[in-house]
Design a protein around this motif. Sequence first.
Motif, short mmCIF file in Angstrom:
data_model
loop_
_atom_site.label_atom_id
_atom_site.label_comp_id
_atom_site.label_asym_id
_atom_site.label_seq_id
_atom_site.Cartn_x
_atom_site.Cartn_y
_atom_site.Cartn_z
N PHE A 6 12.28 -3.10 -4.79
CA PHE A 6 10.89 -2.76 -5.02
C PHE A 6 10.52 -3.22 -6.43
O PHE A 6 11.07 -2.73 -7.41
CB PHE A 6 10.66 -1.26 -4.90
CG PHE A 6 10.62 -0.77 -3.49
CD1 PHE A 6 9.40 -0.61 -2.84
CD2 PHE A 6 11.78 -0.48 -2.79
CE1 PHE A 6 9.35 -0.16 -1.53
CE2 PHE A 6 11.74 -0.02 -1.49
CZ PHE A 6 10.52 0.14 -0.85
N ARG A 8 7.59 -3.28 -8.91
CA ARG A 8 6.24 -2.86 -9.29
C ARG A 8 5.64 -3.98 -10.12
O ARG A 8 6.29 -4.53 -11.02
CB ARG A 8 6.27 -1.58 -10.11
CG ARG A 8 4.86 -1.12 -10.45
CD ARG A 8 4.83 -0.02 -11.46
NE ARG A 8 3.49 0.54 -11.54
CZ ARG A 8 3.14 1.42 -12.46
NH1 ARG A 8 4.02 1.86 -13.34
NH2 ARG A 8 1.91 1.89 -12.48
N SER A 48 5.18 -9.18 -0.12
CA SER A 48 4.31 -8.61 -1.14
C SER A 48 3.09 -7.95 -0.54
O SER A 48 2.65 -8.29 0.56
CB SER A 48 3.86 -9.70 -2.11
OG SER A 48 3.02 -9.18 -3.13
N SER A 49 2.53 -7.08 -1.34
CA SER A 49 1.18 -6.58 -1.16
C SER A 49 0.26 -7.80 -1.24
O SER A 49 0.61 -8.80 -1.88
CB SER A 49 0.87 -5.62 -2.32
OG SER A 49 -0.49 -5.60 -2.66
N ALA A 54 0.53 -8.36 -7.62
CA ALA A 54 1.83 -8.12 -6.98
C ALA A 54 2.46 -9.45 -6.56
O ALA A 54 3.65 -9.68 -6.78
CB ALA A 54 1.67 -7.20 -5.78
N LEU A 75 1.23 -2.87 2.25
CA LEU A 75 1.94 -2.62 0.99
C LEU A 75 0.98 -2.54 -0.19
O LEU A 75 1.40 -2.33 -1.33
CB LEU A 75 2.99 -3.73 0.73
CG LEU A 75 4.20 -3.72 1.64
CD1 LEU A 75 5.10 -4.91 1.34
CD2 LEU A 75 4.98 -2.42 1.52
N GLU A 77 -1.81 -1.12 -2.83
CA GLU A 77 -1.82 0.17 -3.52
C GLU A 77 -2.67 1.16 -2.75
O GLU A 77 -3.61 0.78 -2.05
CB GLU A 77 -2.36 0.01 -4.95
CG GLU A 77 -2.33 1.29 -5.77
CD GLU A 77 -0.96 1.93 -5.95
OE1 GLU A 77 -0.37 2.40 -4.94
OE2 GLU A 77 -0.48 1.97 -7.09
N GLY A 116 2.87 2.67 4.35
CA GLY A 116 3.91 1.98 3.60
C GLY A 116 5.27 2.08 4.26
O GLY A 116 6.00 1.10 4.37
N THR A 136 5.04 -4.92 -5.15
CA THR A 136 4.29 -3.73 -4.77
C THR A 136 3.64 -3.07 -5.98
O THR A 136 3.52 -3.66 -7.05
CB THR A 136 5.19 -2.76 -3.97
OG1 THR A 136 4.41 -1.73 -3.40
CG2 THR A 136 6.31 -2.19 -4.82
N HIS A 137 3.24 -1.83 -5.81
CA HIS A 137 2.47 -1.06 -6.80
C HIS A 137 3.13 0.29 -7.00
O HIS A 137 3.82 0.80 -6.11
CB HIS A 137 1.04 -0.87 -6.30
CG HIS A 137 0.40 -2.15 -5.89
ND1 HIS A 137 -0.31 -2.94 -6.76
CD2 HIS A 137 0.40 -2.81 -4.70
CE1 HIS A 137 -0.73 -4.03 -6.12
NE2 HIS A 137 -0.30 -3.97 -4.88
N MET A 141 4.78 2.56 -3.96
CA MET A 141 6.24 2.45 -4.05
C MET A 141 6.88 3.84 -4.10
O MET A 141 7.82 4.13 -3.36
CB MET A 141 6.62 1.65 -5.29
CG MET A 141 8.12 1.54 -5.51
SD MET A 141 8.53 0.60 -7.01
CE MET A 141 8.58 1.92 -8.22
#
Length: 184
Positions: A6, A8, A48-49, A54, A75, A77, A116, A136-137, A141
């Motif tokens: 993950f 961020r 990825s988001s 991201a 994914l 936020e 998610g 991700t965020h 996450m």
Amino acid sequence: MTNLYFVRHAHSIYTPDELERPLSEKGYKDAERILALIQPDNIDVVVSSPYKRAVQTVEAVANHYNLEIEIYEDLKERTLTAKPAEDFTAAITKVWEDPYFAWEGGESNMEAQARGVKVIYHLLDKYAGENVAIGTHGNIMVLIMNHFDKQYDFSFWNGLDMPDIYKLTFDGDELVGVSRMWER
């Protein structure tokens, strides 16, 4: 074992356009460091988001391994409110205190977590035994991590760096290990 990294997103330049908000100069420098930290583990897949910050955070990883970045809408936020919150700290605290509460136009913790986690189970099934980097965020996450282990909560989220990297190791769909890989 399947490893999910993950990642961020790194620091971004604030714009009201969540989807297109880009990384800042500092964010780009930090994103380059991410590759060095996870490269020894040989990444097989990068997802990825859809948010630009991201995607940009995991681009160096994807480019290094000559991989396409797979975009997963779920994914993104969590949506806290329809309009910017007057007091972000109070707004985010409230949704963590009551996981079923949602501000107008926003998602509760339970709603965001469910979307998610659905992606994570899909990735664990599709890429079993592989190493998957996930752009991700912070909030989504931690909500995902919280599903698998309740120690990942509001105070954990409050202590995250930007960027940050957590390697989650799964045996099937059971979380068996978590390690932080980001170094300030």
